[in-house]
Design a protein around this motif. Structure first.
Motif, mmCIF file in Angstrom:
data_model
loop_
_atom_site.group_PDB
_atom_site.id
_atom_site.type_symbol
_atom_site.label_atom_id
_atom_site.label_comp_id
_atom_site.label_asym_id
_atom_site.label_seq_id
_atom_site.Cartn_x
_atom_site.Cartn_y
_atom_site.Cartn_z
ATOM 1 N N PHE A 23 2.678 -20.265 39.512
ATOM 2 C CA PHE A 23 2.608 -19.572 38.798
ATOM 3 C C PHE A 23 1.728 -21.095 38.072
ATOM 4 O O PHE A 23 2.204 -21.024 36.864
ATOM 5 N N PRO A 24 0.580 -22.032 38.535
ATOM 6 C CA PRO A 24 0.404 -23.087 38.298
ATOM 7 C C PRO A 24 -0.566 -22.397 36.732
ATOM 8 O O PRO A 24 -0.578 -23.207 36.350
ATOM 9 N N SER A 25 -1.559 -21.406 37.007
ATOM 10 C CA SER A 25 -2.160 -20.985 36.024
ATOM 11 C C SER A 25 -1.760 -20.627 34.386
ATOM 12 O O SER A 25 -2.141 -21.481 33.663
ATOM 13 N N PHE A 26 -0.600 -20.387 34.912
ATOM 14 C CA PHE A 26 0.306 -19.454 33.465
ATOM 15 C C PHE A 26 0.945 -21.134 33.253
ATOM 16 O O PHE A 26 0.806 -21.415 31.294
ATOM 17 N N TRP A 27 1.063 -22.078 33.478
ATOM 18 C CA TRP A 27 1.722 -23.682 33.248
ATOM 19 C C TRP A 27 -0.112 -24.316 32.851
ATOM 20 O O TRP A 27 0.643 -24.659 31.380
ATOM 21 N N SER A 28 -0.901 -24.198 33.332
ATOM 22 C CA SER A 28 -2.054 -24.897 32.708
ATOM 23 C C SER A 28 -2.401 -24.854 31.397
ATOM 24 O O SER A 28 -2.964 -25.199 30.725
ATOM 25 N N GLU A 29 -1.957 -23.319 31.642
ATOM 26 C CA GLU A 29 -2.837 -22.382 29.882
ATOM 27 C C GLU A 29 -1.678 -22.904 29.029
ATOM 28 O O GLU A 29 -2.179 -23.022 28.124
ATOM 29 N N LYS A 32 -2.729 -26.598 27.799
ATOM 30 C CA LYS A 32 -3.616 -26.467 27.370
ATOM 31 C C LYS A 32 -3.262 -26.128 25.453
ATOM 32 O O LYS A 32 -3.863 -26.879 24.880
ATOM 33 N N PHE A 158 -4.394 -14.312 28.625
ATOM 34 C CA PHE A 158 -3.446 -15.163 29.712
ATOM 35 C C PHE A 158 -3.484 -14.194 30.179
ATOM 36 O O PHE A 158 -3.526 -12.953 30.739
ATOM 37 N N ARG A 159 -4.368 -14.869 31.638
ATOM 38 C CA ARG A 159 -4.487 -13.472 33.019
ATOM 39 C C ARG A 159 -4.025 -14.556 34.459
ATOM 40 O O ARG A 159 -4.495 -15.567 34.327
ATOM 41 N N PHE A 160 -3.542 -12.991 34.535
ATOM 42 C CA PHE A 160 -2.921 -14.172 36.589
ATOM 43 C C PHE A 160 -3.492 -13.210 37.225
ATOM 44 O O PHE A 160 -3.564 -12.131 37.494
#
Length: 160
Positions: A23-29, A32, A158-160
């Motif tokens: 879930f790289p998008s979670f950790w990126s958000e 940020k 947050f959206r995945f």
């Protein structure tokens, strides 16, 4: 701008159930939000992670401009108030000792959120047990703003 103070369990639980490699998008958000100052870490949370040699310490260190909060004078007074409130409840002596110990961040997080008018974010839930002082119980008892991790993610889009 609303500011959110993160309990260590937000990061640890996410690390366990929302792994960085899947879930790289979670950790990126999340990164940020920490870099922008919308989400904040308290020094006691970073200390807690470091004592456990958690790999999250390295991830946090890789972020730009993330400076953990250290307790100030107002926070110290609120810490005393938080501990006094807990003492006045029906918690077992062992629960009170665990809540107040410097090795745990919970009492300091409640105090910092109160002193700085931040919203404390935790995965803890209310409990009627005299055997553990829980962040949501303290926050509700003292009028400190708090929310659970999923409500935080919803509030931040947050959206995945």
């Amino acid at each position: 701008m609303e500011c959110y103070l993160l309990d260590s369990n937000i990061l640890i639980t996410s690390e366990n159930f929302i792994p960085m490699d899947l879930f790289p998008s979670f950790w990126s958000e999340m990164g940020k939000l920490l870099e922008s100052g919308v989400a904040v870490l308290h020094q006691t949370v970073l200390d807690e992670l470091a004592r456990k040699q958690d790999p999250l310490v390295g991830w946090i260190g890789s972020l730009s401009n993330v400076m953990p909060l250290s307790p100030g004078n107002r926070t110290l007074q609120r810490y005393i108030d938080v501990c006094s409130w807990a003492d006045g409840q029906s918690y077992a002596p062992t629960a009170l000792r665990a809540f107040k110990t410097q090795a745990r961040a919970d009492a300091w997080l409640c105090a910092e959120a109160w002193a700085s008018d931040m919203t404390l974010v935790t995965y803890e839930i209310h409990s009627n047990s005299p055997n553990k002082v829980k962040i949501p119980d303290v926050c509700s008892g003292l009028g400190i703003k708090w929310m659970n991790g999923f409500d935080f993610m919803r509030a931040q889009g947050f959206r995945f």
